[in-house]
Enzyme design. Structure first.
Site, PDB file in Angstrom:
ATOM      1  N   GLY A  70      50.094  27.719 125.951  1.00  0.00           N
ATOM      2  CA  GLY A  70      48.700  27.196 126.063  1.00  0.00           C
ATOM      3  C   GLY A  70      48.773  26.039 125.288  1.00  0.00           C
ATOM      4  N   THR A  71      48.834  26.337 124.326  1.00  0.00           N
ATOM      5  CA  THR A  71      48.336  25.530 122.751  1.00  0.00           C
ATOM      6  C   THR A  71      49.949  23.342 123.124  1.00  0.00           C
ATOM      7  OG1 THR A  71      47.351  26.779 121.789  1.00  0.00           O
ATOM      8  CG2 THR A  71      48.100  24.257 120.713  1.00  0.00           C
ATOM      9  N   ASN A 139      37.251  30.245 128.354  1.00  0.00           N
ATOM     10  CA  ASN A 139      37.453  31.638 127.570  1.00  0.00           C
ATOM     11  C   ASN A 139      37.194  32.366 127.208  1.00  0.00           C
ATOM     12  OD1 ASN A 139      38.035  28.747 126.546  1.00  0.00           O
ATOM     13  ND2 ASN A 139      38.047  30.002 124.731  1.00  0.00           N
ATOM     14  N   GLN A 167      42.877  31.007 131.603  1.00  0.00           N
ATOM     15  CA  GLN A 167      42.292  31.992 131.163  1.00  0.00           C
ATOM     16  C   GLN A 167      41.908  33.050 132.946  1.00  0.00           C
ATOM     17  OE1 GLN A 167      41.103  33.974 129.804  1.00  0.00           O
ATOM     18  NE2 GLN A 167      41.662  32.975 127.004  1.00  0.00           N
ATOM     19  N   SER A 187      49.712  30.141 130.031  1.00  0.00           N
ATOM     20  CA  SER A 187      49.867  31.302 128.855  1.00  0.00           C
ATOM     21  C   SER A 187      49.979  32.443 129.745  1.00  0.00           C
ATOM     22  CB  SER A 187      48.958  30.537 128.053  1.00  0.00           C
ATOM     23  OG  SER A 187      49.254  31.492 126.965  1.00  0.00           O
ATOM     24  N   ALA A 188      51.397  33.600 128.812  1.00  0.00           N
ATOM     25  CA  ALA A 188      51.545  34.757 129.899  1.00  0.00           C
ATOM     26  C   ALA A 188      50.529  35.027 129.412  1.00  0.00           C
ATOM     27  CB  ALA A 188      53.370  34.424 128.581  1.00  0.00           C
ATOM     28  N   HIS A 189      50.267  35.364 127.964  1.00  0.00           N
ATOM     29  CA  HIS A 189      49.607  36.158 126.629  1.00  0.00           C
ATOM     30  C   HIS A 189      48.273  37.025 127.237  1.00  0.00           C
ATOM     31  CE1 HIS A 189      47.209  34.408 123.349  1.00  0.00           C
ATOM     32  NE2 HIS A 189      47.755  33.793 124.036  1.00  0.00           N
ATOM     33  N   CYS A 311      39.827  32.507 117.980  1.00  0.00           N
ATOM     34  CA  CYS A 311      40.733  31.673 117.396  1.00  0.00           C
ATOM     35  C   CYS A 311      39.033  30.428 116.466  1.00  0.00           C
ATOM     36  CB  CYS A 311      41.268  30.040 117.659  1.00  0.00           C
ATOM     37  SG  CYS A 311      41.388  30.420 119.750  1.00  0.00           S
TER      38      CYS A 311
HETATM   39  N1  PLP Z   1      43.828  27.855 126.403  1.00  0.00           N
HETATM   40  C1  PLP Z   1      43.086  28.575 127.036  1.00  0.00           C
HETATM   41  C2  PLP Z   1      41.495  28.978 127.475  1.00  0.00           C
HETATM   42  C3  PLP Z   1      42.549  29.337 125.741  1.00  0.00           C
HETATM   43  O1  PLP Z   1      41.845  30.775 126.270  1.00  0.00           O
HETATM   44  C4  PLP Z   1      43.742  29.644 125.484  1.00  0.00           C
HETATM   45  C5  PLP Z   1      44.100  30.984 124.308  1.00  0.00           C
HETATM   46  O2  PLP Z   1      43.100  31.565 123.795  1.00  0.00           O
HETATM   47  C6  PLP Z   1      45.054  28.892 125.027  1.00  0.00           C
HETATM   48  C7  PLP Z   1      44.305  27.486 125.687  1.00  0.00           C
HETATM   49  C8  PLP Z   1      46.006  28.980 123.705  1.00  0.00           C
HETATM   50  O3  PLP Z   1      46.889  29.708 124.164  1.00  0.00           O
HETATM   51  P1  PLP Z   1      48.224  29.864 124.024  1.00  0.00           P
HETATM   52  O4  PLP Z   1      47.497  31.440 122.920  1.00  0.00           O
HETATM   53  O5  PLP Z   1      48.602  30.922 124.272  1.00  0.00           O
HETATM   54  O6  PLP Z   1      48.473  28.435 122.743  1.00  0.00           O
END
Ligand code: PLP
Length: 371
Positions: A70-71, A139, A167, A187-189, A311
């Site tokens: 996602g990042t 999130n 999310q 994001s997959a996880h 994070c």
């Molecule tokens: N966007 C949101 C709303 C998230 O909650 C997260 C992860 O916590 C991310 C982006 C980032 O995703 P990734 O962990 O796959 O980089």
């Protein structure tokens, strides 16, 4: 000791079917760019996953770009579109906020919902071509944003709209056309797939400047050999999540948990409770108890939760999301996030309430001692 895992918004445990699909993919040779049979099989697996993941948000597979998560997808959206002005909601994930530190921040109300009037006014005040980034679900609180309305406003002013649906995907039904977003991040996880794989999905053919150079993969939009097992796992997780079969079960358990909390400690608060929320998320404040202390006390009782976002919690800073909702840093620092997933059972809920009840009882004794 079996543990109760309530941190699915940080990472949801990988579904067994996903592990099976990924193990099979890991056991096969082949680079999807190669011409031979092994390469063609790898390509076929990636294209199948592209259809599965795009299907989860009702998008055309051709608009989907696989990324490392996602990042990266958020960065690709913000840097890849040539717009001189960026506006973001004040409650975005740090991978949006820190990617665009000079972006204008659109405020939210006390429930954490983006102020559409403020978005409209900000876009009207400056005619430069803009990009708006507004997440579908937060999130930390699970609060769902009026993205369709935000997209209408953005388009009326000639702006593009990007939405981080990391999310929300698999927890609420998403159809890209109805949502109205020009791009979404996944994001997959968060949905039972592996860590380290995500996607940016484009609704149309808008030009996107790649961030990396040196390969023709993903139609030149994201070069580099594809993460085949990760992408296959993402596809399987997306297909399983698309059934949305868990939603009412999760919501019933989350509501039971919140009722239990309020019965144990009426002084507790659930943030964003008056807004539309994801079915799996609760942000709970226990007055007098630092979140970090609650997290450790619950961990010792075999219950995993987080202090706000995973994070953000490592930074030990009170949540920017709760502060944007008008709460003081002191109040924000007493909130924990409880997030459920496909693995959550009713026994886990009982376990959580028993453990949290002990923490609340200790806080009460301490505050009586201090009085
Ligand atoms: N966007 C949101 C709303 C998230 O909650 C997260 C992860 O916590 C991310 C982006 C980032 O995703 P990734 O962990 O796959 O980089």
């Amino acid at each position: 000791m079996t543990r109760a895992y309530f941190d699915c918004n940080a990472t949801t445990p990988v579904r067994p079917e996903v592990i099976g699909a990924m193990s099979a993919a890991l056991g096969r040779a082949g680079n999807a760019s190669s011409q031979h049979a092994e390469g063609r099989a790898a390509r076929e697996a990636i294209e199948k996953a592209r259809e599965q993941v795009a299907g989860l948000v009702g998008a055309a597979p051709s608009g989907l770009i696989f990324t490392s998560g996602g990042t990266e997808a958020n960065h690709l959206a913000l840097f890849g579109v040539a717009r001189s002005r960026i506006l973001v909601s004040a409650v975005e994930h740090p991978s949006v906020l820190d990617a665009a530190p000079d972006a204008e921040r659109i405020p939210v109300d006390s429930q954490g919902v983006i102020r559409l009037d403020a978005l409209d006014a900000a876009l009207a005040a400056d005619p430069r071509p803009a990009l708006v980034s507004a997440m579908l679900a937060n999130n930390e609180t699970g609060v769902i944003q009026p993205v369709t309305e935000a997209a209408e406003i953005a388009h009326r002013h000639g702006a593009l709209l990007h939405s981080d649906v990391v999310q929300a995907a698999g927890r609420v039904s998403i159809d890209l056309a109805t949502l109205g977003a020009d791009m979404v991040t996944m994001s997959a996880h968060k949905l039972g797939g592996p860590q380290g794989v995500g996607a940016l999905v484009l609704a149309g053919e808008q030009l996107l400047r790649p961030m990396l150079r040196g390969g023709g993969q993903e139609r030149r939009r994201r070069p580099g050999t594809e993460n085949l097992p990760g992408i296959v796992g993402f596809g399987m997780a997306a297909e399983l999540a698309a059934a949305l079969s868990d939603i009412s079960r999760l919501e019933a358990m989350r509501d039971a948990l919140e009722r239990g909390i309020m019965a144990i400690a009426p002084e507790a608060a659930i943030f964003g409770a008056r807004a539309r929320r994801l079915p799996n998320t609760s942000m709970i404040r226990l007055p007098g108890a630092e979140a970090a202390v609650q997290v450790i006390a619950l961990d010792l009782e075999g219950v995993a939760v987080s202090a706000g976002a995973a994070c953000a919690s490592s930074r030990h800073a009170p949540s920017h999301v709760l502060q944007a909702m008008g709460l003081s840093p002191a109040v924000a620092s007493e909130a924990i996030r409880v997030s459920l997933g496909w693995c959550t059972t009713e026994t886990d809920i009982e376990r959580f309430l028993a453990a949290w009840g002990k923490v609340a009882a200790r806080v009460r004794i301490l505050s009586q001692g201090a009085a």
